[in-house]
Write a protein that holds these residues in place. Structure first.
Motif, PDB file in Angstrom:
ATOM      1  N   THR A 156     -14.580  88.737 -78.873  1.00 50.30           N
ATOM      2  CA  THR A 156     -15.979  88.862 -78.451  1.00 50.30           C
ATOM      3  C   THR A 156     -16.835  89.458 -79.557  1.00 50.30           C
ATOM      4  N   VAL A 157     -16.310  90.467 -80.238  1.00 48.82           N
ATOM      5  CA  VAL A 157     -17.070  91.111 -81.305  1.00 48.82           C
ATOM      6  C   VAL A 157     -17.257  90.166 -82.496  1.00 48.82           C
ATOM      7  N   LEU A 158     -16.194  89.460 -82.888  1.00 47.65           N
ATOM      8  CA  LEU A 158     -16.248  88.649 -84.099  1.00 47.65           C
ATOM      9  C   LEU A 158     -16.847  87.266 -83.884  1.00 47.65           C
ATOM     10  N   PHE A 159     -16.541  86.632 -82.746  1.00 43.13           N
ATOM     11  CA  PHE A 159     -16.927  85.234 -82.554  1.00 43.13           C
ATOM     12  C   PHE A 159     -17.846  85.003 -81.358  1.00 43.13           C
ATOM     13  N   ASN A 160     -17.900  85.974 -80.430  1.00 39.54           N
ATOM     14  CA  ASN A 160     -18.721  85.855 -79.226  1.00 39.54           C
ATOM     15  C   ASN A 160     -18.527  84.505 -78.531  1.00 39.54           C
ATOM     16  N   PRO A 161     -17.284  84.170 -78.141  1.00 45.09           N
ATOM     17  CA  PRO A 161     -17.041  82.872 -77.503  1.00 45.09           C
ATOM     18  C   PRO A 161     -17.548  82.851 -76.068  1.00 45.09           C
ATOM     19  N   ASN A 162     -17.505  81.685 -75.461  1.00 45.87           N
ATOM     20  CA  ASN A 162     -17.837  81.574 -74.043  1.00 45.87           C
ATOM     21  C   ASN A 162     -16.858  82.435 -73.246  1.00 45.87           C
ATOM     22  N   ILE A 184     -22.407  91.114 -68.333  1.00 41.96           N
ATOM     23  CA  ILE A 184     -22.868  91.558 -69.656  1.00 41.96           C
ATOM     24  C   ILE A 184     -22.510  90.571 -70.758  1.00 41.96           C
ATOM     25  N   PRO A 185     -21.237  90.163 -70.918  1.00 39.71           N
ATOM     26  CA  PRO A 185     -20.970  89.189 -71.990  1.00 39.71           C
ATOM     27  C   PRO A 185     -21.642  87.840 -71.760  1.00 39.71           C
ATOM     28  N   PHE A 186     -21.820  87.417 -70.508  1.00 40.04           N
ATOM     29  CA  PHE A 186     -22.506  86.153 -70.237  1.00 40.04           C
ATOM     30  C   PHE A 186     -23.956  86.219 -70.700  1.00 40.04           C
ATOM     31  N   ILE A 187     -24.667  87.258 -70.285  1.00 36.51           N
ATOM     32  CA  ILE A 187     -26.089  87.344 -70.610  1.00 36.51           C
ATOM     33  C   ILE A 187     -26.281  87.600 -72.099  1.00 36.51           C
ATOM     34  N   GLU A 188     -25.420  88.421 -72.683  1.00 32.30           N
ATOM     35  CA  GLU A 188     -25.582  88.669 -74.114  1.00 32.30           C
ATOM     36  C   GLU A 188     -25.428  87.380 -74.914  1.00 32.30           C
ATOM     37  N   LYS A 189     -24.441  86.563 -74.568  1.00 31.59           N
ATOM     38  CA  LYS A 189     -24.193  85.347 -75.329  1.00 31.59           C
ATOM     39  C   LYS A 189     -25.316  84.333 -75.181  1.00 31.59           C
ATOM     40  N   TYR A 190     -25.749  84.125 -73.945  1.00 26.79           N
ATOM     41  CA  TYR A 190     -26.702  83.037 -73.703  1.00 26.79           C
ATOM     42  C   TYR A 190     -28.150  83.515 -73.661  1.00 26.79           C
ATOM     43  N   VAL A 191     -28.447  84.488 -72.812  1.00 26.85           N
ATOM     44  CA  VAL A 191     -29.838  84.930 -72.664  1.00 26.85           C
ATOM     45  C   VAL A 191     -30.361  85.546 -73.956  1.00 26.85           C
ATOM     46  N   VAL A 192     -29.549  86.374 -74.603  1.00 23.43           N
ATOM     47  CA  VAL A 192     -30.005  87.080 -75.803  1.00 23.43           C
ATOM     48  C   VAL A 192     -29.847  86.226 -77.057  1.00 23.43           C
ATOM     49  N   ILE A 193     -28.660  85.618 -77.236  1.00 25.36           N
ATOM     50  CA  ILE A 193     -28.364  84.948 -78.511  1.00 25.36           C
ATOM     51  C   ILE A 193     -28.763  83.475 -78.514  1.00 25.36           C
ATOM     52  N   GLU A 194     -28.249  82.692 -77.567  1.00 28.82           N
ATOM     53  CA  GLU A 194     -28.463  81.245 -77.628  1.00 28.82           C
ATOM     54  C   GLU A 194     -29.845  80.831 -77.120  1.00 28.82           C
ATOM     55  N   VAL A 227     -11.832  93.015 -69.111  1.00 36.11           N
ATOM     56  CA  VAL A 227     -12.152  94.338 -69.653  1.00 36.11           C
ATOM     57  C   VAL A 227     -12.442  94.238 -71.147  1.00 36.11           C
ATOM     58  N   GLY A 228     -11.637  93.459 -71.869  1.00 36.11           N
ATOM     59  CA  GLY A 228     -11.870  93.295 -73.295  1.00 36.11           C
ATOM     60  C   GLY A 228     -13.207  92.650 -73.605  1.00 36.11           C
ATOM     61  N   ALA A 229     -13.584  91.641 -72.824  1.00 38.29           N
ATOM     62  CA  ALA A 229     -14.871  90.964 -73.044  1.00 38.29           C
ATOM     63  C   ALA A 229     -16.042  91.907 -72.784  1.00 38.29           C
ATOM     64  N   ILE A 230     -15.943  92.726 -71.734  1.00 32.60           N
ATOM     65  CA  ILE A 230     -17.008  93.690 -71.446  1.00 32.60           C
ATOM     66  C   ILE A 230     -17.153  94.686 -72.594  1.00 32.60           C
ATOM     67  N   LEU A 231     -16.030  95.229 -73.050  1.00 33.42           N
ATOM     68  CA  LEU A 231     -16.083  96.196 -74.150  1.00 33.42           C
ATOM     69  C   LEU A 231     -16.586  95.548 -75.439  1.00 33.42           C
ATOM     70  N   GLY A 232     -16.160  94.306 -75.701  1.00 31.59           N
ATOM     71  CA  GLY A 232     -16.620  93.614 -76.896  1.00 31.59           C
ATOM     72  C   GLY A 232     -18.120  93.390 -76.883  1.00 31.59           C
ATOM     73  N   ALA A 233     -18.653  92.975 -75.729  1.00 33.82           N
ATOM     74  CA  ALA A 233     -20.104  92.769 -75.626  1.00 33.82           C
ATOM     75  C   ALA A 233     -20.856  94.088 -75.742  1.00 33.82           C
ATOM     76  N   THR A 234     -20.228  95.174 -75.317  1.00 31.94           N
ATOM     77  CA  THR A 234     -20.884  96.480 -75.367  1.00 31.94           C
ATOM     78  C   THR A 234     -21.036  96.983 -76.794  1.00 31.94           C
ATOM     79  N   VAL A 235     -20.188  96.509 -77.701  1.00 25.25           N
ATOM     80  CA  VAL A 235     -20.271  96.953 -79.094  1.00 25.25           C
ATOM     81  C   VAL A 235     -21.650  96.644 -79.683  1.00 25.25           C
ATOM     82  N   SER A 236     -22.132  95.407 -79.478  1.00 25.34           N
ATOM     83  CA  SER A 236     -23.442  95.053 -80.035  1.00 25.34           C
ATOM     84  C   SER A 236     -24.568  95.769 -79.303  1.00 25.34           C
ATOM     85  N   LEU A 237     -24.390  96.012 -78.006  1.00 23.28           N
ATOM     86  CA  LEU A 237     -25.396  96.777 -77.265  1.00 23.28           C
ATOM     87  C   LEU A 237     -25.467  98.208 -77.785  1.00 23.28           C
ATOM     88  N   ALA A 238     -24.303  98.772 -78.120  1.00 26.73           N
ATOM     89  CA  ALA A 238     -24.267 100.148 -78.605  1.00 26.73           C
ATOM     90  C   ALA A 238     -24.982 100.291 -79.943  1.00 26.73           C
TER      91      ALA A 238
END
Length: 448
Positions: free
Chosen positions: A188-194, A293-303, A393-404
């Motif tokens: 999630t941190v490196l590639f932010n996949p679906n 969180i990872p869904f919205i970060e990937k699509y709403v924020v990035i894509e 859990v890993g996806a949530i924490l990975g998405a939180t890294v960029s939020l932090a």
């Protein structure tokens, strides 16, 4: 469960009498207004007042526990789906709709009011540099605290490789599940996949690791599923190329050009894209509302670029201030997206976003509950869900890294995030911590 005739009518479905529907509406409006504290509070209130020897006695304990177990297997917010289930038990399909609607109505009204205040006054220095300065790191602490509790449950669901205690909390760790969690975090941190792709891979890996004998004896079915999965994955990875081809086709003549033009026009419609994205998100947020969180970060924020990261973190904070599920943050997204067209359209956008995000939960309970009840004890399904839980859990924490990176900007905000984490895992409510962070922010702004 099916009856002897093969009909998928479930034995728990209740009668939609007007008295039952009024009773359902009163109870879930009450929970919607006073249910601060998250899903565990909602579930406890339902069990206390609706089960067994309670004053209402809508169901017995076994029915309630079966409903809770199945809701925890389904994508979407478990406490909301349990409420829909209890409404269904009491009043059939109309009861399910009344229960879910009344449960979410207070939170929706609150998020609309908070969204209005945020966008009307959020640029004021006292709000931007005071309140939000301190609230944003509090949100990070809350997310990590929730992930801590989720990890404690997820990492001990298969084998016990080692155990330890942290602050009185007992942990049992399966190293293979820990690997899945870390892999999802790093990916999630490196590639932010679906996120759906991450969860599917984790489920397959869990089957290959824990059910090798079953996989070996069912290679034909496994191979077919693998071919279908790889084909879908290929289509997803090639989506930009497909869109480019469709766009170039739109300039051609004939049926292909006409169809491509229609598809392109529809996808360019903001309302349609909002509805489709929220339906998609509501269908796959397995593991609880924070998977949003990872869904919205990937699509709403990035894509899609509908909002920036800082605004998204603020939206999560507002969602935590409501007594409803975190998924109500979707209403904030809809509000912000349509705000340029005026406040009435923003409110409509919030309603459409929330309706689309929660619609799958109604479908899962009313239409699919009997079938999920049949497969929930399937060992292959259960072990796949074990792997998915770890990846969630890993996806949530990975998405939180960029939020932090947006929220933690100095030693004070770092200290706020850490303090929030500690207090939250010790039982302090999220709304209390957010309000406390706001007071700290105002104090820093006016004193320093």
């Amino acid at each position: 469960m099916v009856d002897e005739t093969g009909s998928p009518e479930y034995r728990y479905k209740g009668s939609p009498s007007s008295a039952n529907l009024r009773e359902i509406a009163r109870f879930f409006l009450k929970i919607g207004f006073v249910g601060f504290g998250g899903p565990l509070v909602h579930i406890a209130m339902m069990e206390d007042e609706l089960v067994g020897e309670s004053s209402r006695e809508w169901s017995d304990e076994s029915t309630f526990m079966e409903g809770l177990a199945i809701c925890n297997m389904l994508p979407g917010p478990a406490s909301t789906q349990l409420g829909i289930f209890m409404g269904w038990v009491r009043g059939g399909t109309p009861g399910a709709i009344v229960a879910g609607s009344c449960f979410m109505l207070p939170a929706f009204a609150i998020i609309i009011a908070l969204s209005y205040l945020y966008f009307a006054y959020g640029e004021l220095p006292a709000i931007q540099n005071g309140l939000l300065y301190a609230v944003n790191p509090v949100v990070i602490g809350l997310i990590v605290g929730s992930a801590y509790s989720m990890a404690r449950s997820a990492l001990g669901q298969a084998e016990a490789d080692f155990a330890f205690e942290i602050g009185g909390d007992s942990w049992t760790i399966d190293v293979k599940l820990l690997f899945l969690l870390v892999a999802a975090l790093v990916a999630t941190v490196l590639f932010n996949p679906n996120p759906v792709l991450e969860f599917a891979v984790a489920g397959v890996v869990a089957l290959l690791v824990y059910r090798r004998e079953w996989v070996a004896s069912n290679l034909d079915r496994v191979s077919l599923a693998a071919i279908v999965s790889l084909s879908l994955t290929g289509l997803y990875l090639a989506r930009d190329r497909i869109v480019d081809l469709a766009s170039s086709g739109a300039r051609r003549t004939g049926v292909y050009g006409t169809v491509a033009s229609i598809v392109g026009t529809l996808w360019a419609n903001t309302w349609l894209k909002l509805v489709l994205f929220m339906l998609y998100t509501g269908s796959f947020i397995y593991g609880g509302g924070l998977v949003l969180i990872p869904f919205i970060e990937k699509y709403v924020v990035i894509e899609f670029g509908w909002m920036d990261t800082a605004t998204f973190v603020d939206g999560i904070a507002l969602g935590q201030l409501t007594p409803g599920p975190v998924v109500m943050t979707t209403a904030f997204v809809g509000y912000e997206l349509l705000l340029p067209q005026g406040v009435p359209m923003a409110v409509l956008g919030a309603f459409v976003a929330a309706l689309a995000a929660f619609a799958p939960s109604f479908v899962f309970i009313v239409a699919m509950f009997p079938y999920v009840a049949k497969v929930r004890d399937n060992p292959q399904v259960r072990i796949a869900l074990v792997g998915i839980n770890a990846a969630v859990v890993g996806a949530i924490l990975g998405a939180t890294v960029s939020l932090a990176r947006e929220a933690i900007i100095d030693p004070l905000t770092a200290a706020l995030a850490v303090a929030t984490f500690v207090l939250f895992v010790r039982g302090v409510q999220a709304a209390t911590l957010i309000l406390g962070g706001g007071f700290v922010g105002f104090a820093v702004f006016y004193l320093l």
